[in-house]
Motif scaffolding. Sequence first.
Motif, mmCIF file in Angstrom:
data_model
loop_
_atom_site.group_PDB
_atom_site.id
_atom_site.type_symbol
_atom_site.label_atom_id
_atom_site.label_comp_id
_atom_site.label_asym_id
_atom_site.label_seq_id
_atom_site.Cartn_x
_atom_site.Cartn_y
_atom_site.Cartn_z
ATOM 1 N N THR A 15 -16.621 -6.857 -2.768
ATOM 2 C CA THR A 15 -15.996 -8.049 -2.202
ATOM 3 C C THR A 15 -14.811 -7.589 -1.363
ATOM 4 O OG1 THR A 15 -14.423 -8.423 -4.013
ATOM 5 C CG2 THR A 15 -16.623 -9.395 -4.251
ATOM 6 N N THR A 16 -14.423 -8.405 -0.388
ATOM 7 C CA THR A 16 -13.346 -8.007 0.515
ATOM 8 C C THR A 16 -12.004 -7.910 -0.199
ATOM 9 O OG1 THR A 16 -13.057 -10.329 1.142
ATOM 10 C CG2 THR A 16 -14.463 -8.971 2.551
ATOM 11 N N LEU A 17 -11.817 -8.652 -1.296
ATOM 12 C CA LEU A 17 -10.537 -8.647 -1.994
ATOM 13 C C LEU A 17 -10.489 -7.667 -3.168
ATOM 14 C CD1 LEU A 17 -9.660 -12.472 -2.109
ATOM 15 C CD2 LEU A 17 -8.840 -10.730 -0.513
ATOM 16 N N CYS A 18 -11.601 -7.047 -3.475
ATOM 17 C CA CYS A 18 -11.630 -6.105 -4.603
ATOM 18 C C CYS A 18 -10.948 -4.800 -4.203
ATOM 19 C CB CYS A 18 -13.073 -5.821 -5.016
ATOM 20 S SG CYS A 18 -13.229 -4.506 -6.249
ATOM 21 N N PRO A 19 -9.848 -4.418 -4.872
ATOM 22 C CA PRO A 19 -9.139 -3.191 -4.476
ATOM 23 C C PRO A 19 -9.982 -1.937 -4.628
ATOM 24 C CG PRO A 19 -8.303 -4.022 -6.574
ATOM 25 C CD PRO A 19 -9.203 -5.079 -6.018
ATOM 26 N N PHE A 20 -10.928 -1.954 -5.546
ATOM 27 C CA PHE A 20 -11.764 -0.778 -5.749
ATOM 28 C C PHE A 20 -12.810 -0.644 -4.648
ATOM 29 C CE2 PHE A 20 -10.191 -2.281 -9.843
ATOM 30 C CZ PHE A 20 -9.381 -1.205 -10.163
ATOM 31 N N ALA A 21 -13.311 -1.786 -4.160
ATOM 32 C CA ALA A 21 -14.206 -1.747 -3.001
ATOM 33 C C ALA A 21 -13.434 -1.331 -1.757
ATOM 34 C CB ALA A 21 -14.863 -3.112 -2.800
ATOM 35 N N VAL A 22 -12.168 -1.736 -1.665
ATOM 36 C CA VAL A 22 -11.329 -1.340 -0.535
ATOM 37 C C VAL A 22 -11.225 0.178 -0.464
ATOM 38 C CG1 VAL A 22 -8.975 -1.391 0.397
ATOM 39 C CG2 VAL A 22 -10.022 -3.488 -0.459
ATOM 40 N N PHE A 107 -4.256 9.385 -12.724
ATOM 41 C CA PHE A 107 -3.038 8.717 -13.172
ATOM 42 C C PHE A 107 -3.013 7.267 -12.693
ATOM 43 C CE2 PHE A 107 1.280 7.290 -12.320
ATOM 44 C CZ PHE A 107 1.918 7.537 -13.528
ATOM 45 N N VAL A 108 -3.403 7.058 -11.446
ATOM 46 C CA VAL A 108 -3.421 5.703 -10.896
ATOM 47 C C VAL A 108 -4.340 4.804 -11.712
ATOM 48 C CG1 VAL A 108 -4.070 4.299 -8.897
ATOM 49 C CG2 VAL A 108 -2.809 6.429 -8.563
ATOM 50 N N ASP A 109 -5.529 5.291 -12.032
ATOM 51 C CA ASP A 109 -6.499 4.467 -12.757
ATOM 52 C C ASP A 109 -6.192 4.356 -14.244
ATOM 53 O OD1 ASP A 109 -7.924 3.767 -10.547
ATOM 54 O OD2 ASP A 109 -9.592 5.134 -10.898
ATOM 55 N N ASP A 110 -5.749 5.457 -14.852
ATOM 56 C CA ASP A 110 -5.603 5.487 -16.313
ATOM 57 C C ASP A 110 -4.244 4.991 -16.801
ATOM 58 O OD1 ASP A 110 -8.111 6.601 -16.260
ATOM 59 O OD2 ASP A 110 -7.424 8.657 -16.580
ATOM 60 N N LEU A 172 -5.077 -0.056 -3.654
ATOM 61 C CA LEU A 172 -4.494 -1.121 -4.466
ATOM 62 C C LEU A 172 -3.336 -1.824 -3.774
ATOM 63 C CD1 LEU A 172 -4.246 0.739 -7.931
ATOM 64 C CD2 LEU A 172 -6.203 -0.489 -6.985
ATOM 65 N N SER A 173 -2.975 -1.389 -2.562
ATOM 66 C CA SER A 173 -1.749 -1.860 -1.914
ATOM 67 C C SER A 173 -1.699 -3.377 -1.763
ATOM 68 C CB SER A 173 -1.590 -1.204 -0.542
ATOM 69 O OG SER A 173 -1.379 0.179 -0.662
ATOM 70 N N VAL A 209 -7.620 2.162 7.803
ATOM 71 C CA VAL A 209 -7.109 1.437 6.634
ATOM 72 C C VAL A 209 -6.826 -0.016 6.995
ATOM 73 C CG1 VAL A 209 -5.239 1.248 4.955
ATOM 74 C CG2 VAL A 209 -6.129 3.500 5.579
ATOM 75 N N LYS A 210 -6.070 -0.222 8.064
ATOM 76 C CA LYS A 210 -5.648 -1.579 8.430
ATOM 77 C C LYS A 210 -6.836 -2.486 8.720
ATOM 78 C CE LYS A 210 -4.832 -0.097 13.223
ATOM 79 N NZ LYS A 210 -3.797 0.113 14.260
ATOM 80 N N GLU A 211 -7.963 -1.892 9.152
ATOM 81 C CA GLU A 211 -9.125 -2.708 9.491
ATOM 82 C C GLU A 211 -9.815 -3.287 8.258
ATOM 83 O OE1 GLU A 211 -8.417 0.317 12.697
ATOM 84 O OE2 GLU A 211 -8.607 0.381 10.510
ATOM 85 N N VAL A 212 -9.664 -2.657 7.099
ATOM 86 C CA VAL A 212 -10.371 -3.117 5.899
ATOM 87 C C VAL A 212 -9.427 -3.633 4.812
ATOM 88 C CG1 VAL A 212 -12.289 -1.546 6.339
ATOM 89 C CG2 VAL A 212 -10.420 -0.815 4.845
ATOM 90 N N MET A 213 -8.130 -3.497 5.034
ATOM 91 C CA MET A 213 -7.172 -3.948 4.028
ATOM 92 C C MET A 213 -7.190 -5.480 3.949
ATOM 93 S SD MET A 213 -5.124 -2.668 1.787
ATOM 94 C CE MET A 213 -4.854 -0.996 2.362
ATOM 95 N N PRO A 214 -7.276 -6.044 2.733
ATOM 96 C CA PRO A 214 -7.311 -7.502 2.600
ATOM 97 C C PRO A 214 -6.049 -8.161 3.147
ATOM 98 C CG PRO A 214 -7.988 -6.438 0.560
ATOM 99 C CD PRO A 214 -7.457 -5.358 1.453
ATOM 100 N N ASP A 215 -6.200 -9.377 3.619
ATOM 101 C CA ASP A 215 -5.061 -10.165 4.069
ATOM 102 C C ASP A 215 -4.149 -10.430 2.868
ATOM 103 O OD1 ASP A 215 -3.667 -12.896 4.367
ATOM 104 O OD2 ASP A 215 -4.292 -12.457 6.411
ATOM 105 N N PRO A 216 -2.869 -10.065 2.956
ATOM 106 C CA PRO A 216 -1.952 -10.230 1.819
ATOM 107 C C PRO A 216 -1.864 -11.673 1.326
ATOM 108 C CG PRO A 216 -0.970 -8.820 3.490
ATOM 109 C CD PRO A 216 -2.206 -9.398 4.094
ATOM 110 N N ALA A 217 -1.905 -12.633 2.247
ATOM 111 C CA ALA A 217 -1.816 -14.038 1.855
ATOM 112 C C ALA A 217 -3.043 -14.455 1.043
ATOM 113 C CB ALA A 217 -1.665 -14.919 3.096
#
Length: 237
Positions: A15-22, A107-110, A172-173, A209-217
């Motif tokens: 999904t577009t909002l899933c950080p792991f898919a990002v 470390f990020v995941d665990d 995850l940003s 990165v910027k092309e696939v990063m979800p819209d913050p809003a």
Amino acid sequence: MATEGEKGQVKLLGTTLCPFAVRVRIALALKGIDYEFSQESMHPKSELLVKSNPVHKKIPVLIDNGKPVCESMIIVQYIEEAWGNKAPNLMPEDPYDRAIARFWAAFVDDKLFPCLRGVFTGQGEQLQKAVEDSVTNFLLIEEALRTNHCFARKAYFGGDQIGLIDIALGGLSAFIKGLEKATDSVLIDPEKMPLLSAWTDRFCKSDGVKEVMPDPAKQAEFISTGRASMISPPTSN
């Protein structure tokens, strides 16, 4: 650009909002790999998702020429190995530097993400504890950016180019920013974490990165809705 015969053979379930898919979308974009993105509804889960990931039934799943690969960071490393002839290199060549990259990605995941999940689900004291634990982990990353020879005084954790740790944390940003807005909390304080804050801005503005990063809003809206209805947050994958 995709190599001959590549187009149509690579498919990503997410999904577009899933950080792991990002994370996976960033790796594919950086490598210039053409792929089909299948937007999963998750409620109900598609037959293809269940078939492709019968153990966890989670996104993301990368399907390469009919073969499914699951778990976001495993997928990212698979992309690096399967398309190793494509720049940039997402993993260091030096064995020690590669081990360090894997350590901080883990470390990020665990360590970090379970705290962020606590921010997503927490209320009251539980929320405050999750925020404090998240900040503690971010401070450890800030210290690593300052002192670790592998990435101190460099543009990215991967050096001059985005690498494994950048993708692990950077994916995850938008989720982190959405959590801050939805919970009215500060997780990455620019005054206490100037290096991490600057890295976050630099990473999110990077090509690929910027092309696939979800819209913050939209991310914040999703998190607020999820918190209100206590929909399960994204799980580490």
